[in-house]
Design a protein around this motif. Structure first.
Motif, PDB file in Angstrom:
ATOM      1  N   ASP A   6      50.410  -7.960 -29.533  1.00 33.60           N
ATOM      2  CA  ASP A   6      49.660  -6.985 -28.732  1.00 33.60           C
ATOM      3  C   ASP A   6      50.336  -6.774 -27.386  1.00 33.60           C
ATOM      4  N   MET A   7      50.002  -5.636 -26.774  1.00 32.43           N
ATOM      5  CA  MET A   7      50.490  -5.406 -25.409  1.00 32.43           C
ATOM      6  C   MET A   7      49.353  -5.706 -24.447  1.00 32.43           C
ATOM      7  N   ASP A   8      49.655  -6.470 -23.421  1.00 35.90           N
ATOM      8  CA  ASP A   8      48.677  -6.689 -22.360  1.00 35.90           C
ATOM      9  C   ASP A   8      49.136  -5.890 -21.153  1.00 35.90           C
ATOM     10  N   LEU A   9      48.287  -4.971 -20.699  1.00 40.38           N
ATOM     11  CA  LEU A   9      48.652  -4.123 -19.558  1.00 40.38           C
ATOM     12  C   LEU A   9      47.576  -4.232 -18.486  1.00 40.38           C
ATOM     13  N   GLU A  20      44.544   1.650 -29.675  1.00 42.91           N
ATOM     14  CA  GLU A  20      45.245   1.345 -30.921  1.00 42.91           C
ATOM     15  C   GLU A  20      45.999   2.565 -31.394  1.00 42.91           C
ATOM     16  N   LEU A  21      47.205   2.303 -31.898  1.00 48.93           N
ATOM     17  CA  LEU A  21      48.000   3.377 -32.464  1.00 48.93           C
ATOM     18  C   LEU A  21      48.270   3.017 -33.911  1.00 48.93           C
ATOM     19  N   ALA A  22      48.049   3.968 -34.812  1.00 49.89           N
ATOM     20  CA  ALA A  22      48.245   3.695 -36.236  1.00 49.89           C
ATOM     21  C   ALA A  22      49.728   3.429 -36.517  1.00 49.89           C
ATOM     22  N   PRO A  23      50.037   2.683 -37.583  1.00 51.35           N
ATOM     23  CA  PRO A  23      51.425   2.384 -37.924  1.00 51.35           C
ATOM     24  C   PRO A  23      52.273   3.635 -38.157  1.00 51.35           C
ATOM     25  N   SER A  24      53.562   3.535 -37.825  1.00 53.43           N
ATOM     26  CA  SER A  24      54.512   4.625 -38.050  1.00 53.43           C
ATOM     27  C   SER A  24      55.838   3.978 -38.433  1.00 53.43           C
ATOM     28  N   PRO A  25      56.851   4.763 -38.877  1.00 49.34           N
ATOM     29  CA  PRO A  25      58.126   4.140 -39.252  1.00 49.34           C
ATOM     30  C   PRO A  25      58.747   3.303 -38.118  1.00 49.34           C
ATOM     31  N   GLY A  61      51.974  -0.526 -35.968  1.00 51.44           N
ATOM     32  CA  GLY A  61      51.214   0.185 -34.945  1.00 51.44           C
ATOM     33  C   GLY A  61      51.275  -0.548 -33.620  1.00 51.44           C
ATOM     34  N   ILE A  62      50.373  -0.181 -32.726  1.00 49.59           N
ATOM     35  CA  ILE A  62      50.316  -0.848 -31.422  1.00 49.59           C
ATOM     36  C   ILE A  62      48.860  -1.156 -31.118  1.00 49.59           C
ATOM     37  N   ALA A  63      48.628  -2.342 -30.592  1.00 44.43           N
ATOM     38  CA  ALA A  63      47.300  -2.658 -30.077  1.00 44.43           C
ATOM     39  C   ALA A  63      47.501  -3.079 -28.640  1.00 44.43           C
ATOM     40  N   CYS A  64      46.649  -2.541 -27.781  1.00 42.70           N
ATOM     41  CA  CYS A  64      46.898  -2.816 -26.370  1.00 42.70           C
ATOM     42  C   CYS A  64      45.596  -2.874 -25.590  1.00 42.70           C
ATOM     43  N   ASP A  65      45.522  -3.807 -24.666  1.00 46.39           N
ATOM     44  CA  ASP A  65      44.354  -3.950 -23.790  1.00 46.39           C
ATOM     45  C   ASP A  65      44.799  -3.602 -22.376  1.00 46.39           C
ATOM     46  N   ILE A  66      44.030  -2.730 -21.731  1.00 46.75           N
ATOM     47  CA  ILE A  66      44.358  -2.409 -20.342  1.00 46.75           C
ATOM     48  C   ILE A  66      43.264  -2.938 -19.420  1.00 46.75           C
ATOM     49  N   GLY A  67      43.615  -3.807 -18.531  1.00 41.71           N
ATOM     50  CA  GLY A  67      42.659  -4.324 -17.551  1.00 41.71           C
ATOM     51  C   GLY A  67      42.893  -3.684 -16.200  1.00 41.71           C
ATOM     52  N   ILE A  68      42.024  -4.000 -15.249  1.00 42.65           N
ATOM     53  CA  ILE A  68      42.136  -3.392 -13.927  1.00 42.65           C
ATOM     54  C   ILE A  68      42.329  -4.478 -12.868  1.00 42.65           C
TER      55      ILE A  68
END
Ligand code: ATP
Ligand code: MG
Length: 357
Positions: free
Chosen positions: A71-74, A120-125, A130-137
């Motif tokens: 996952d991406m932590d942002l 979340e972004l669905a899978p692609s080539p 895909g991408i899963a990402c949490d954005i905090g403040i």
């Protein structure tokens, strides 16, 4: 052959196998590029809401302990001191904006204890998972603890990164890396490894970065952020030049010893692991297990089963998610791992496969 020679051979084999085990699990440069593009794109959009906002990565995408498809932590940081921003409202505005302008599946949690936006972004080539990402403040401490972990990794990447990456994979495969299900986060396991390398191993593999003071007397020794001292020695050039550990144990030996230490030696009942200060007592931190106070429910009592002090937020137990059952399972896994690695298996690759089954 003499058993000592056989054992030596197994340890060498184990170290080589650990390197080969983690190598194919590292993120590809393509994955890193796509993620960086995504971060840049979202940052650009967020700047239309608040021009002084920046979007930074933290956690495994930049502490060098990242695995493929993680996952991406942002985190959004707002630099303008005059901008008065409510985190919950900001999460809602971001959600509306990203819903309109991107293909992300958007899920805002504006009223959570720590408001975040999940994407979340669905899978692609290019990104088969895909991408899963949490954005905090405004979580500036997370940026600092990410830098601390990265600095530790940089001192001795071959041993530190290999150990942490292996333990992350192992803990995920053995299902003891689920804070929501009563076990421990990757961050918690990483702190355990670093604690072991700084405070348990003699001679230590790593210096205590929060205790090395600057050589130049004029330099700050306390760096305050949100009321916490976030100082640590982060001059990587100097560390590379001046720190050399006299511990020459191989990564295989260290792994076995890590499992052994947490199976037999660490006193889970009354000790706290502190990367900052070494072993502390639960009593001295007021993190006592069985508070038999009527008002506290089972959950509250479970808070301090496993105690890992956050390096900067020292009143915070990183392992507070670990329940009684969770700790029992984790300790059982440490014992199982010790057993598998010390029963003199002849092939290290097979032992690792069995370990992560
Ligand atoms: P993974 O690849 O499993 O996602 P990770 O290295 O990103 O691993 P996480 O456990 O997701 O590790 O933690 C990411 C960041 O979030 C950490 O660097 C830390 O800043 C913060 N964090 C996570 N868990 C905690 C916690 N229990 N307490 C405090 N901060 C935490
Ligand atoms: Mg993460």
């Amino acid at each position: 052959m003499h058993p000592g020679v056989l054992h030596r051979r197994f340890l060498n084999d184990l170290s080589t196998s650990l390197f080969s085990f983690v190598l194919p699990l590292l993120p590809t440069s393509e994955e890193l590029n796509v993620k960086e593009e995504v971060r840049g794109l979202i940052e650009k959009l967020i700047k239309t809401l608040e021009p002084s906002a920046r979007l930074l990565s933290f956690g495994s995408s930049c502490n060098s302990f990242g695995l493929r498809n993680s996952d991406m932590d942002l985190v959004v940081l707002i630099d303008d001191p005059n901008a008065t921003i409510d985190a919950g409202n900001f999460v809602e505005s971001m959600a509306a904006l990203l819903e309109r302008e991107t293909n992300f599946n958007v899920k805002p949690l504006p009223r959570a204890r720590i408001p975040i936006l999940k994407l979340e972004l669905a899978p692609s080539p290019a990104l088969p998972f895909g991408i899963a990402c949490d954005i905090g403040i405004e979580n500036r401490l997370a940026i600092e603890n990410t830098r601390l972990l990265l600095t530790y990794a940089t001192i001795d990447p071959a041993r530190v990164r290999t150990l942490v990456l292996f333990l992350k994979v192992w803990s995920k495969r053995r299902r003891i890396n689920s804070p929501y299900r009563g076990t421990l986060s990757s961050y918690g396991f990483t702190l355990m490894v670093l604690y072991f390398l700084v405070h348990v191993k003699q001679p230590p593999v790593l210096p205590n970065l929060q205790r090395i003071m600057p050589m130049r007397p004029m330099e700050e020794e306390e760096v305050m952020l949100e009321g916490r001292n976030v100082y640590f020695f982060d001059d990587v050039e100097t560390l590379r030049r001046e720190w050399s550990s006299v511990n020459f144990e191989s990564v295989g030996e260290l792994l076995i010893d890590f499992f052994r230490f947490f199976s037999h030696d660490f006193q889970f009942n009354n000790s706290v692991l502190s990367l900052r200060a070494g072993q502390l007592t639960k009593e001295s931190k007021g993190w006592v297990n069985d508070i038999d106070v009527g008002g506290l429910n089972e959950m509250a009592r479970d808070r301090n089963r496993l105690c890992i002090e956050d390096p900067f937020e020292v009143s915070y137990n990183v392992a507070r998610t670990v329940t009684k059952d969770g700790l029992y399972t984790i300790r059982g896994e440490f014992m199982r791992a010790t057993r598998i690695l010390t029963q003199r298996p002849d092939r290290a690759v097979l032992a690792l496969a069995e370990l992560c089954r």
